[in-house]
Design a protein around this motif. Structure first.
Motif, mmCIF file in Angstrom:
data_model
loop_
_atom_site.group_PDB
_atom_site.id
_atom_site.type_symbol
_atom_site.label_atom_id
_atom_site.label_comp_id
_atom_site.label_asym_id
_atom_site.label_seq_id
_atom_site.Cartn_x
_atom_site.Cartn_y
_atom_site.Cartn_z
ATOM 1 N N ASP A 52 -34.766 -3.349 30.790
ATOM 2 C CA ASP A 52 -33.366 -3.598 31.138
ATOM 3 C C ASP A 52 -32.521 -3.908 29.906
ATOM 4 N N SER A 53 -33.107 -4.556 28.904
ATOM 5 C CA SER A 53 -32.345 -4.798 27.670
ATOM 6 C C SER A 53 -32.312 -3.547 26.809
ATOM 7 N N ILE A 54 -33.453 -2.847 26.767
ATOM 8 C CA ILE A 54 -33.574 -1.710 25.854
ATOM 9 C C ILE A 54 -32.722 -0.532 26.286
ATOM 10 N N ILE A 55 -32.610 -0.344 27.590
ATOM 11 C CA ILE A 55 -31.906 0.830 28.086
ATOM 12 C C ILE A 55 -30.416 0.785 27.699
ATOM 13 N N ARG A 56 -29.932 -0.405 27.376
ATOM 14 C CA ARG A 56 -28.537 -0.523 26.949
ATOM 15 C C ARG A 56 -28.294 0.160 25.604
ATOM 16 N N CYS A 57 -29.365 0.380 24.834
ATOM 17 C CA CYS A 57 -29.189 1.017 23.530
ATOM 18 C C CYS A 57 -28.889 2.484 23.742
ATOM 19 N N MET A 58 -27.690 2.928 23.310
ATOM 20 C CA MET A 58 -27.330 4.331 23.535
ATOM 21 C C MET A 58 -27.674 5.178 22.328
ATOM 22 N N LYS A 59 -28.451 4.652 21.414
ATOM 23 C CA LYS A 59 -28.931 5.387 20.241
ATOM 24 C C LYS A 59 -27.777 5.909 19.394
ATOM 25 N N CYS A 60 -26.695 5.134 19.335
ATOM 26 C CA CYS A 60 -25.513 5.619 18.624
ATOM 27 C C CYS A 60 -25.701 5.551 17.111
#
Ligand code: FAD
Ligand code: SF4
Ligand code: SF4
Lengths: 458, 414
Positions: B13-21
């Motif tokens: 749930d925390s990691i999925i917030r990373c949009m790899k920008c």
């Protein structure tokens, strides 16, 4: 899988410090900033000089190893994902500004130089490098050229292609190719810099560029215009352009994006507005003030309430809030998909209406902001990639957004490129003949198809 | 193994917030040095993801990349998507430590030091003598040990007598107007004892009585960064219990990393609210005591902001120096992390030192006489680099100079 011998040869070219093939290293090159399935390369290399670049290409050609070039990996179309494995070549080690010529107004830079660093160098010399993609603090010039990156200033100052005078690249066999040069006029041979713009790593490994810089505008003025109806805001934009006024920037934010920014930071953005236009005019003070008066009248006639940023502080705050648009949206849901369908400027109102309808029809959350002055909108889809059902509707919405843009004489992408994600739509916009021509061009230059294969479906 | 993967997937749930920008590349000191993806937050996040998504079999192999991080927090502060990178990294390290176990001796030593600070205190004279005998003095308060593998470091020596053994208990102020608890932390207790002394004496001078604990308990951060999250929680709980038992409104610190360990992640990991306001000494002097004075300090000075300094006050120390010391203040261009990162500098000494040397170079070029900082870890690490670079800059906490001023009767009490 690479043969042991081949890996040894890579090591011989690069030394063991700039060459990685362990799973926990190559996995870090399986993605970029686009939403897609990750695929790992077999090996990652970081050359420090051109000779190494040429030798790596030679080795890949000999062994038929796909070669994917990567700068900062911030592109939004999957361009750097090595779909069939192979070698990822990092340009980050080629990061020097080689020459900054104040007399002749150009800079010579290597492919891995970061856009903001070039902009800063220009500023230090009292000059200006206008292309300003929102990712400029990390994106590389190589990536900017390969994607023809634009930014907020596109309306008046154009995009990366308008600043590219010369390029040096290595072709698929490892030969050095020199295109363009340091003169303003240049008619010697094919326009190779033009060819390499938007080449997305398919035509050669670019190592060096000659880029135009220009005098800094003397004066600028920013204003924020508040609307109760977003369509009126879009009509304002069309009218400003039709009146032949060219502000440096006209940005739009819809109601949903305004709310998101207000939740994320302290901002002057008014609650309840249906849309905002942010406009910056720059140039000679006299002209700026005249244009300002004309813009004021146009805004008023479309029921926009104008607020002028009176000093640098207020101006910075407005633009800072604009820069927060994408991030504020991205905080709301786990997955963000940023589109950049672009239409002729007079069609911005129609495109905005189409996006609103698509969002309603598929019950998908879309926040829209973007470079209204260039017709380049960023409908930003907020979703959760784990929700299969919703993702199906997202896919349908994206399809429909593209079709809407094409129907309005627009294009799939204003600045993010085709890469892998939009490859399937290419023929729809350009026709089979054009795609075939591109294929012939690509395969003529790169007969083994080792340079970024599968991208653009080529 | 399945258990490990399950535990890592709890971070989804925390990691999925990373949009790899990739925005974190711009601020990560290790990325800017190495220019490769495993150095930066985006790469580390992708690695954790690849384990729980089943794309990487040997989960333990990513630990090296996760530990290659100074935990400077820049990626978190600048992340457009608000990804809590520090939380993700510390939790993932703790989970992975279950496969790549800490060597037994390391674990016991860590446990011993944290559980028995009083016994470490007893060992101090011994350590002090060993270090002195086994090294040579290289200036700036630093020693260079003869023994490998420490022979390339310039260490600030441990002191014969710990800070708390001298100052424990109540230190009463004449004209008392307030009482506080001082939390010295290990570095001040064993090494930078002069900072502790300056804190207590200065506070007393301004009418604040200072209670110093009998035992200087560790904040637990070294355990957290080495992946022993249980030990870390235990330390935080003990500290919180202690603060409540004393009932202090203010707990003064002079180590931002202790403060970060107690406040930010401490509260999160123990799910408890910290019982007192933990506050850096400079912020306390400025905001609570509102001290007002100017004293001469005729030198070229500058300031290094520690990464874990309370971010809502990040420009306070610089202003403090400019307002209170009449000297020649020169800001630094390089505002990066010093590279210390606690346990990071033990495992990746060379990389850690490279970052500090880059700072030392600028200090040398600008001929800075005194570099101020507010963190003993930064002070130690920068001293090492400055000595290596042959640079004469001394590293001080502003409180030391203020205390010198008090002794010579300069600042007024009001
Ligand atoms: C938050 C965010 C905001 C963004 N905002 C904008 C924006 O405002 N405007 C805009 O235009 N884009 C924007 N982008 C997209 C992206 O930053 C740009 O496309 C940028 O130009 C990519 O640069 P890069 O160095 O990351 O290239 P990469 O992603 O590494 O590469 C992009 C493509 O170029 C190829 N390539 C890279 N270097 C070379 C080289 N030396 N030779 C040959 N081929 C090469 C690669 O193979 C790949 O196909 C944004 C992205 C993000 C994440
Ligand atoms: S951690 Fe934040 S800044 Fe870094 S890639 Fe992920 S979303 Fe972007
Ligand atoms: S905490 Fe600092 S060193 Fe670690 S990844 Fe983030 S920015 Fe880099």
């Amino acid at each position: 899988m690479l043969k042991k011998n081949t890996i040894r040869e890579f090591r011989e070219i690069l030394g063991s410090n700039n060459c990685w093939n362990r799973p926990e290293d190559v996995i870090c090159y399986s993605y970029d900033a686009a939403y897609e399935e990750p695929v790992s390369p077999d090996i990652v290399v970081k050359p420090g000089n051109y000779n190494q670049v040429s030798k790596i290409i030679g080795l890949c050609a000999e062994e038929n190893i796909p070669l994917v070039i990567r700068g900062a990996g911030t592109n939004l179309s999957g361009g750097t994902v090595p779909l069939s494995g192979g070698c990822v070549l990092l340009t980050t080690g080629l990061n020097r500004i080689l020459e900054f010529n104040k007399e002749d107004l150009y800079a010579v830079v290597q492919a891995g130089v970061i856009t903001a660093e070039l902009a800063l160098e220009a500023e230090k010399n009292g000059l200006f490098y206008p292309p300003d993609p929102a990712s400029m603090k990390v994106s590389t010039i190589g990536g900017n050229v390969a994607e023809n990156a634009g930014g907020l200033r596109g309306l008046k100052y154009g995009v990366t292609k308008d600043y590219l005078m010369g390029v040096r690249f290595y072709d698929a066999e490892g030969n050095l190719i020199i295109g363009g040069g340091k003169t303003v006029k240049h008619a010697t041979g094919f326009n190779l810099p033009g060819l390499m713009i938007s080449s997305e790593g398919l035509l050669g490994v670019m190592v060096e560029f000659i880029l135009r810089v220009i005098p800094k505008p003397e004066y600028s003025k920013s204003l924020m215009v508040v609307y109760n109806d977003i369509i009126r805001a879009c009509e304002t934009v069309s009218e400003i352009i039709a009146s032949r006024i060219f502000p440096a920037t006209i940005e739009i934010l819809d109601n949903f994006t305004i709310k998101a920014v207000r939740e994320a930071i302290k901002t002057e953005f008014p609650a309840g507005a249906d849309a905002l236009l942010l406009i910056e005019i720059d140039g000679h003070p006299e002209v700026v003030n005249k244009d300002f008066d004309r813009i004021l009248k146009i805004c008023n006639s479309f029921n926009g309430t104008v607020r002028v940023a009176n000093n640098k502080d207020e101006r910075d705050k407005v633009w800072e809030a604009r820069r927060m648009a994408l991030s504020s949206l991205s905080r709301l849901r786990p997955t963000v998909i940023l589109e950049d369908a672009t239409v002729p400027r007079s069609k911005v109102p129609a495109m905005m209406k189409a996006i609103q309808e698509i969002s309603k029809k598929h019950d998908i959350t879309i926040g829209t902001f973007g470079h209204a002055g260039d017709g380049n909108l960023h409908p930003t889809i907020l979703t959760d990639k784990r929700d299969r059902d919703e993702m199906k509707r997202v896919k349908m919405s994206i399809d429909e957004i593209f079709h809407a843009a094409l129907k309005l004489d627009g294009t799939l992408t204003g600045e993010h490129g085709i890469g892998f994600l939009k490859a399937g739509y290419l023929e729809g916009e350009l026709g089979a003949g054009t795609v075939n021509f591109m294929k012939k061009l690509k395969h003529g230059i790169d007969s083994k198809n080792i340079l970024n294969p599968h991208k653009m479906n080529l | 193994m399945a258990g490990i993967i399950y535990e890592l997937s709890q971070l989804e749930d925390s990691i999925i917030r990373c949009m790899k920008c990739g925005t974190c590349q711009a601020v990560c000191p290790l990325y800017r040095k190495d220019l490769v993806e495993p150095s930066v937050a985006r790469g580390k996040i992708a690695l954790i993801e690849s384990v729980y998504e089943g794309r990487l079999e040997k989960a333990g192999d990513i630990l090296n990349h996760l530990e290659y991080c100074v935990l400077c927090g820049r990626c978190k502060q600048n992340c457009p998507s608000n990804v809590k990178t520090d939380e993700i990294f510390l939790k993932a390290r703790a989970v992975l430590k279950k496969i790549k176990k800490m060597p037994g001796w390391q674990k016991s030593l860590l446990g011993f030091v944290m559980d028995h600070p009083e016994r470490v205190t007893k060992l101090l004279p011994f350590l002090h003598v060993c270090l002195k005998a086994g090294s040579r003095r290289v200036g700036n308060n630093a020693l260079r040990p003869f023994m490998l593998p420490m022979s390339d470091r310039n260490v600030v020596s441990v002191k014969k007598e710990s800070f708390v053994s001298k100052y424990k208990g109540f230190n009463y102020a004449e004209n008392e107007r307030m009482r506080v608890l001082y939390y010295p932390g290990c570095s001040v207790n064993y090494i930078y004892t002069s900072w502790g002394k300056a804190v207590v004496e200065t506070l007393k001078y301004f009418g604040v009585s200072v209670y110093v604990p009998e035992i200087a308990r560790c904040c637990g951060i070294p355990a957290a960064t080495m992946g022993d999250i249980e030990l870390y929680r235990k330390m935080v709980n003990l500290n919180f219990d202690y603060f409540s038992s004393i009932g202090a409104d203010y707990v003064i610190t002079s180590c931002p990393t202790c403060e970060y360990g107690l406040k930010e992640i401490g509260e999160r990991e123990t799910k408890r609210k910290i019982p007192s306001r933990v506050i850096d000494i400079l912020i306390f002097l400025d905001e609570v005591l509102k001290i007002d004075f100017t004293m001469p300090f005729d030198k070229k000075i500058s300031f290094h902001l520690p990464c874990h300094y309370d971010c809502s006050y990040s420009d306070l120390p610089e202003k403090f120096l400019q307002r209170h010391f009449s000297s020649n203040y020169i800001p630094l261009k390089n505002t990066d992390c010093c590279g210390f990162g606690g346990t990071f500098s033990l495992k990746y000494y060379r990389d850690s030192k490279e970052l500090a040397l880059a700072k030392a170079e600028e200090l040398g070029d600008k001929k800075i006489d005194t570099l101020f900082t507010a963190c003993p870890g930064c002070a130690m690490h920068l001293t090492d680099a400055l000595v290596s670079a042959g640079c004469k800059t001394e590293v001080l906490n502003p409180i030391e100079v203020l205390y010198e001023g008090i002794k010579s009767g300069v600042p007024n009490r009001n």
